[in-house]
Write an enzyme that holds these catalytic residues in place. Structure first.
Site, PDB file in Angstrom:
ATOM      1  N   SER A 103       0.813  -1.208   0.000  1.00 12.71           N
ATOM      2  CA  SER A 103       0.000   0.000   0.000  1.00 12.71           C
ATOM      3  C   SER A 103       0.853   1.267   0.000  1.00 12.71           C
ATOM      4  O   SER A 103       1.611   1.509  -0.922  1.00 12.71           O
ATOM      5  CB  SER A 103      -0.952  -0.043   1.193  1.00 12.71           C
ATOM      6  N   ASP A 242      -2.448   6.395  -3.409  1.00 17.65           N
ATOM      7  CA  ASP A 242      -1.305   5.730  -2.773  1.00 17.65           C
ATOM      8  C   ASP A 242      -0.812   4.610  -3.676  1.00 17.65           C
ATOM      9  O   ASP A 242      -1.298   4.437  -4.801  1.00 17.65           O
ATOM     10  CB  ASP A 242      -1.660   5.224  -1.373  1.00 17.65           C
ATOM     11  N   ASP A 244      -1.114   1.411  -3.996  1.00 17.22           N
ATOM     12  CA  ASP A 244      -1.989   0.404  -4.600  1.00 17.22           C
ATOM     13  C   ASP A 244      -3.345   0.983  -4.969  1.00 17.22           C
ATOM     14  O   ASP A 244      -4.258   0.246  -5.349  1.00 17.22           O
ATOM     15  CB  ASP A 244      -2.151  -0.818  -3.688  1.00 17.22           C
ATOM     16  N   ASP A 246      -5.878   2.249  -3.377  1.00 20.41           N
ATOM     17  CA  ASP A 246      -7.124   2.021  -2.650  1.00 20.41           C
ATOM     18  C   ASP A 246      -7.474   3.197  -1.747  1.00 20.41           C
ATOM     19  O   ASP A 246      -8.461   3.150  -1.015  1.00 20.41           O
ATOM     20  CB  ASP A 246      -7.089   0.707  -1.857  1.00 20.41           C
TER      21      ASP A 246
END
Length: 447
Positions: A103, A242, A244, A246
């Protein structure tokens, strides 16, 4: 069932260090394969996505080896956002989805997140069961039942097309100049493509991953880069994701930042007005600002709080039938569209509001005045429990009584390191500092 490997969002750690080693990834893959092939049938499939970290190659190959060794067929998506894995797991009728990502963490870290066949992250119980299989002897499949691996070349394209369907039909982004910061991460191609295809004048940032630069000076953990690009290019707004994708933060045309609380306030009010907000409630964690709660109450809506972690937000939403939730950090969960936080689709909802109202981003990102908030961390020795000490309990109780209805106190242990997080909110900043410092002093003495 206790868990040692899994944290609040899958397994995470420094690459090539336990538990993020190739050996552990292989065992996790084999254990997950055994968990999902309990019926003994062949033909089970798993989709695997990843972000742009160098270690993703190692972990992807190790997971694939473990999964195929227990008879699972592996479909490799390559770099795609985490929400794309949730979507494609369900769309491709897979039994399991895996995202390889840490992440917003630095490039040296990595992680493994698991999704069930419904596209939602696995429950704590399911993760605990997989962990118990890791610790046991894992029976491999017979030679004739070993799984196959196949690369899916259009995974990103499928997600791009789906993301566009969440934007109002017939609307376009013509005339809007948008900075999109992809953090050199998983959405570095998908996010600019979606915005460009909807008609925006796109200024891409953080779209040159090299395996080492994910989240490095860009993305939602460093929104100043996006803010600077917005001002320099005279953009109408900035969108910063960010690693990833999400989570999302919004930058207005003046370079000011809107966090997840402000974005959720805007969407909750709009959806309630449109009759779309189920249960007249928004789900957020205990970290969301008291100002958000006051804003919702002023609109006749409720704030349902959960413990920290987007998975707990989603669990509450599914349990009670709510369709909007998220975190102050920018995880925005809209179960009408996605099974987990989706930064790109949340940004599209913001852009829809911009298009519908004709207002500048600066008007939309300031839905409420945040109540002053102060957070301090106190480190304690392993095995100690400062929060169980009577003097600490007394100080906390006195702080809560002092703040009353005009503030709140939140004390919690970190889920990843030996820290006590002391957070309070109060309209009077002097009182706020005194309350937090008093609790911190008591915890330090007990620790």
């Amino acid at each position: 069932m206790s868990r040692k490997l899994f944290g609040t969002d899958g397994v995470r750690g420094r690459a090539n260090t336990h538990p993020m080693t190739a050996e552990m990834a292989l065992r996790l893959g084999a254990a997950a394969g055994r968990f999902f092939r309990r019926d003994g049938r062949n033909g089970h499939r798993v989709v695997i996505g990843k972000d742009t970290r160098l270690s993703g190659y190692m972990i992807e190959n190790a997971l694939t080896a473990g999964l195929t060794s227990t008879g699972m067929n592996v479909l490799l998506l390559g770099p795609v956002p985490t929400p794309a894995v949730g979507y494609l797991t369900r769309s491709m009728r897979a039994d399991l989805g895996i995202m390889i990502s840490a992440s917003h963490n630095p490039a040296a870290d990595n992680g493994i997140k698991f999704f069930g066949p419904d596209g939602f992250k696995l429950s704590d119980d399911a993760e605990a069961e997989i962990e118990s299989i890791v610790e046991a002897q894992i029976d491999p499949a017979q030679p004739q039942n070993i799984g196959r691996a196949k690369r899916i070349d259009d995974g990103r394209g499928r997600y791009v097309e789906y993301a566009k369907t969440t934007f109002p039909a017939g609307q376009r982004l013509d005339g809007l100049k948008v900075v999109i910061d992809c953090a050199h991460g998983a959405a570095y191609r998908a996010a600019p493509e979606v915005l460009w295809e909807l008609g925006a004048d796109v200024i891409p940032l953080g779209v040159e991953p090299n395996g080492f630069n994910i989240n490095d000076g860009v993305g939602s953990t460093h929104p100043e880069a996006c803010a600077q690009a917005v001002i320099q290019n005279g953009a109408h707004l900035g969108i910063t994701l960010d690693g990833d994708a999400d989570r999302v933060l919004i930058i207005d045309e003046k370079g000011r930042l809107a966090d997840g609380d402000q974005i959720m306030a805007l969407l909750a009010a709009r959806w309630a007005e449109q009759g779309r907000l189920r249960g007249d409630a928004l789900v957020a964690t205990v970290m969301s600002n008291l100002g958000l709660e006051n804003f919702l109450q002023g609109h006749g809506l409720r704030l349902e709080r959960t413990k920290v972690g987007d998975r707990y937000v989603v669990e509450k939403m599914r349990e009670a039938g709510f369709n909007l939730g998220g975190e102050q950090s920018g995880h925005i969960v809209m179960t009408d569209y996605a099974t987990t936080g989706d930064g790109l689709i949340a940004a599209l909802q913001f852009l829809a509001a911009l298009s519908d109202t004709g207002q500048p981003a600066s008007d939309l990102v300031s839905q409420f005045d945040p109540v002053p908030q102060l957070l301090k961390n106190v480190r304690y020795a392993a095995g100690a429990d400062p929060l169980a000490v009577e003097d600490v309990k007394s100080v906390i109780a006195a702080a809560e009584a002092r703040l009353g209805a005009k503030g709140r106190v939140l004390i919690r242990k970190s889920g990843t390191e030996p820290l006590i997080r002391v957070m309070a909110e109060a309209e009077d900043e002097t009182v706020l500092r005194e309350v937090v410092d008093g609790i911190v002093a008591a915890v330090e003495q007990a620790a």
